[in-house]
Design an enzyme around this catalytic site. Structure first.
Site, PDB file in Angstrom:
ATOM      1  N   LYS A 115      36.342 -16.038 -45.726  1.00 38.81           N
ATOM      2  CA  LYS A 115      36.038 -16.628 -47.043  1.00 38.81           C
ATOM      3  C   LYS A 115      35.515 -18.046 -46.800  1.00 38.81           C
ATOM      4  O   LYS A 115      34.436 -18.199 -46.238  1.00 38.81           O
ATOM      5  CB  LYS A 115      37.283 -16.577 -47.932  1.00 38.81           C
ATOM      6  CG  LYS A 115      37.761 -15.145 -48.205  1.00 38.81           C
ATOM      7  CD  LYS A 115      38.886 -15.087 -49.195  1.00 38.81           C
ATOM      8  CE  LYS A 115      39.294 -13.670 -49.520  1.00 38.81           C
ATOM      9  NZ  LYS A 115      40.257 -13.074 -48.585  1.00 38.81           N
ATOM     10  N   ARG A 125      34.958 -10.960 -40.734  1.00 42.59           N
ATOM     11  CA  ARG A 125      36.061 -10.405 -41.532  1.00 42.59           C
ATOM     12  C   ARG A 125      37.286 -10.295 -40.623  1.00 42.59           C
ATOM     13  O   ARG A 125      37.204  -9.750 -39.525  1.00 42.59           O
ATOM     14  CB  ARG A 125      35.710  -9.012 -42.037  1.00 42.59           C
ATOM     15  CG  ARG A 125      34.458  -8.933 -42.844  1.00 42.59           C
ATOM     16  CD  ARG A 125      34.396  -7.649 -43.603  1.00 42.59           C
ATOM     17  NE  ARG A 125      35.293  -7.725 -44.728  1.00 42.59           N
ATOM     18  CZ  ARG A 125      35.012  -8.371 -45.864  1.00 42.59           C
ATOM     19  NH1 ARG A 125      33.858  -8.962 -46.024  1.00 42.59           N
ATOM     20  NH2 ARG A 125      35.891  -8.413 -46.844  1.00 42.59           N
ATOM     21  N   THR A 170      42.670 -15.150 -44.361  1.00 47.19           N
ATOM     22  CA  THR A 170      41.558 -14.367 -43.837  1.00 47.19           C
ATOM     23  C   THR A 170      40.652 -15.360 -43.115  1.00 47.19           C
ATOM     24  O   THR A 170      40.851 -16.574 -43.200  1.00 47.19           O
ATOM     25  CB  THR A 170      40.755 -13.694 -44.968  1.00 47.19           C
ATOM     26  OG1 THR A 170      40.333 -14.705 -45.885  1.00 47.19           O
ATOM     27  CG2 THR A 170      41.581 -12.650 -45.691  1.00 47.19           C
ATOM     28  N   GLU A 220      45.570  -3.915 -25.817  1.00 48.90           N
ATOM     29  CA  GLU A 220      46.869  -4.026 -26.501  1.00 48.90           C
ATOM     30  C   GLU A 220      47.739  -5.036 -25.773  1.00 48.90           C
ATOM     31  O   GLU A 220      47.804  -5.050 -24.539  1.00 48.90           O
ATOM     32  CB  GLU A 220      47.560  -2.657 -26.541  1.00 48.90           C
ATOM     33  CG  GLU A 220      46.909  -1.735 -27.563  1.00 48.90           C
ATOM     34  CD  GLU A 220      47.545  -0.358 -27.603  1.00 48.90           C
ATOM     35  OE1 GLU A 220      48.490  -0.093 -26.831  1.00 48.90           O
ATOM     36  OE2 GLU A 220      47.088   0.468 -28.415  1.00 48.90           O
ATOM     37  N   ASP A 241      49.743 -17.953 -48.395  1.00 53.87           N
ATOM     38  CA  ASP A 241      48.535 -17.189 -48.085  1.00 53.87           C
ATOM     39  C   ASP A 241      47.360 -18.056 -48.546  1.00 53.87           C
ATOM     40  O   ASP A 241      47.100 -18.176 -49.747  1.00 53.87           O
ATOM     41  CB  ASP A 241      48.582 -15.865 -48.851  1.00 53.87           C
ATOM     42  CG  ASP A 241      47.342 -15.011 -48.630  1.00 53.87           C
ATOM     43  OD1 ASP A 241      46.315 -15.542 -48.159  1.00 53.87           O
ATOM     44  OD2 ASP A 241      47.397 -13.806 -48.952  1.00 53.87           O
ATOM     45  N   TYR A 290      39.846  -1.987 -24.602  1.00 54.38           N
ATOM     46  CA  TYR A 290      41.222  -1.890 -25.114  1.00 54.38           C
ATOM     47  C   TYR A 290      42.038  -3.036 -24.541  1.00 54.38           C
ATOM     48  O   TYR A 290      41.988  -3.295 -23.335  1.00 54.38           O
ATOM     49  CB  TYR A 290      41.875  -0.557 -24.731  1.00 54.38           C
ATOM     50  CG  TYR A 290      42.109   0.301 -25.948  1.00 54.38           C
ATOM     51  CD1 TYR A 290      43.000  -0.132 -26.926  1.00 54.38           C
ATOM     52  CD2 TYR A 290      41.431   1.486 -26.144  1.00 54.38           C
ATOM     53  CE1 TYR A 290      43.199   0.615 -28.077  1.00 54.38           C
ATOM     54  CE2 TYR A 290      41.622   2.237 -27.287  1.00 54.38           C
ATOM     55  CZ  TYR A 290      42.518   1.793 -28.256  1.00 54.38           C
ATOM     56  OH  TYR A 290      42.701   2.531 -29.395  1.00 54.38           O
TER      57      TYR A 290
HETATM   58  N1  DSN Z   1      40.387  -9.163 -52.899  1.00 56.06           N
HETATM   59  C1  DSN Z   1      40.011 -10.342 -52.180  1.00 56.06           C
HETATM   60  C2  DSN Z   1      39.372 -11.331 -53.088  1.00 56.06           C
HETATM   61  O1  DSN Z   1      38.276 -11.035 -53.499  1.00 56.06           O
HETATM   62  O2  DSN Z   1      39.921 -12.355 -53.420  1.00 56.06           O
HETATM   63  C3  DSN Z   1      41.153 -10.880 -51.527  1.00 56.06           C
HETATM   64  O3  DSN Z   1      41.715  -9.921 -50.722  1.00 56.06           O
END
Ligand code: DSN
Length: 426
Positions: free
Chosen positions: A222, A228, A219, A49, A193, A47
């Site tokens: 990707k 993730r 994110t 925090e 984003d 933990y």
């Molecule tokens: N839903 C995801 C995508 O596949 O682009 C993004 O959050």
């Protein structure tokens, strides 16, 4: 404790599925082995925090170091002053920015989900559309590109507190400078984003949002090819212009407000094992090997788009600048839903997607989205795109021919045999 063979058998099956198939979901990738190893480590037990050096638990000296390393590497990648690596996902990152910058009922302006936007950019089904008054801009019918005139007109009319740019299914680069210009005119914040194209931005292959957008989220799984998760970044910190305060009534720097919005605002204990994996992925992104990877992603996407267009597939906007493309299947007489289903039967994974001005629902759709980040990690080059496009075309044009789809599946499995995935896993 007895080993849970049920779950481990399923994990093994998923490995085999990933090995044998062509992965074209634009938001997916294959992390390195060391990124995955880091996710399964003892830091999951801790933990922590708070933030490095200011935690609410003892024993954080080691996780402080991995978290600080992740922050420092991320700052180096994008040449930025501020990074928060704790968001559990991109949606959490966007929620934290909203919590830091907006009050319930404030106006926001984002790209419509049905035009390629994202749920967290104001969709009625999402907190962003429930808590805030969401308005949308779109893409132009004639060329599928962001309608900046519409964006400017809506911005001037509505005067939103925040303009959101970035998308989930948009293959073109963004004019961040133009968005910032109108934002300054009306006194709005700009959030980008960059979850999808972040890896290409990291290597200077697309426009840099950081000089124009106050806050940038992404994110990490990707094109960035990490675990993730989510991140929040700013090139330069600034005092929040709306006089928003922390819960003691103090006007604070934006970095303080974002940190507070992530924790304790919307999250509890950070996932320090995932943050360790983020640190590893960020280290990989700083390497020359990743630079080559990012360039190859762009090359492969362009080769794939060209091969589709040669077969008369309608790519929205007529091509791609990044790693993905959105195809309008209406001239091919097959829905996105059916296309997704039959492609899976041939071990080709992609997702149905609404196209701009779609006349079908989000559950059926007229489009399909393809991305090349994952297949590029598998080692594919431009010359391999033709095989993939031929296989997809063969399946879609013979969608009710089970024998033929089965034959394509065998060809796909054989083709993928040359691109070894996780050989260390046996
Ligand atoms: N839903 C995801 C995508 O596949 O682009 C993004 O959050």
């Amino acid at each position: 404790m007895q080993r849970d063979t049920i779950v481990f058998d399923l994990i093994r099956k998923e490995l085999e599925r990933q090995r044998h198939g062509i992965e074209l979901i634009a938001s997916e990738n294959f992390t390195s082995l060391q990124v995955m190893q880091a996710m399964g480590n003892v830091m999951t037990n801790k933990y922590a925090e708070g933030y490095p050096g200011r935690r609410y638990y003892g024993g954080c000296e080691i996780v402080d170091q991995t978290e600080q390393l992740a922050i420092d590497r991320l700052k180096q990648i994008f040449n930025i002053e501020y990074a928060n690596v704790q968001p559990h996902s991109g949606a959490q990152a966007n929620a934290a920015v909203a919590l830091a910058c907006l009050q319930p009922g404030d106006d926001i302006l984002g790209l419509d989900l049905s035009m390629g936007g994202h749920l967290t950019h104001g969709s009625a089904a999402n907190y962003s559309g429930k808590l805030y008054k969401a308005h949308f801009y779109g893409v132009k019918k004639e060329d599928g590109r962001v309608d900046y005139e519409m964006l400017e007109a809506k911005a001037r009319e509505i005067k939103p507190k925040m303009i959101i740019c970035g998308a989930s299914a948009y293959s073109r680069d963004w004019d961040y400078a133009r968005i910032r210009k109108v934002a300054d005119e009306i006194g709005a914040l700009v959030m980008a984003d960059i979850a999808h194209p972040a890896g290409l931005i990291a290597k200077g292959l697309l426009n840099d949002p950081f000089d124009h957008c106050h806050i940038v989220t992404s994110t990490t799984h990707k094109t960035l090819r990490g675990p993730r998760g989510g991140i929040i970044m700013m090139r330069k910190d600034f005092e929040n212009p709306f006089g928003l305060t922390d819960n003691k009534g103090n006007i604070r720097l934006m970095s303080n407000l974002i940190d507070l919005a992530v924790f304790p605002g919307i999250q509890g204990g950070p996932l320090e094992h995932v943050i360790a994996a983020k640190a590893i992925a960020f280290g990989e992104i700083l390497s020359d090997e990743y630079t080559q990877y990012a360039k190859q992603v762009q090359t492969n996407a362009q080769a794939m788009a060209k091969a589709f267009m040669e077969k008369d597939y309608q790519i929205i906007s007529g091509g791609t600048d990044n790693h993905l493309m959105l195809i309008d299947l209406r001239n091919k007489n097959i829905s996105g839903k059916k296309a997704e289903q039959v492609l899976v039967q041939a071990d080709i994974t992609a997702n149905k997607n609404m196209v701009p001005y779609d006349d079908r629902s989000a559950f059926v759709t007229s489009g399909i989205r393809f991305g090349v980040a994952a297949i590029t990690t598998r080692g594919m080059h431009a010359e391999h795109m033709q095989f993939i496009v031929n296989a997809i075309d063969n399946v879609l044009m013979n969608a009710d021919d089970a024998a033929l789809i089965n034959k394509v599946k065998s060809q796909v499995n054989e083709f993928m045999g040359q691109f070894v995935l996780y050989p260390e896993m046996g």
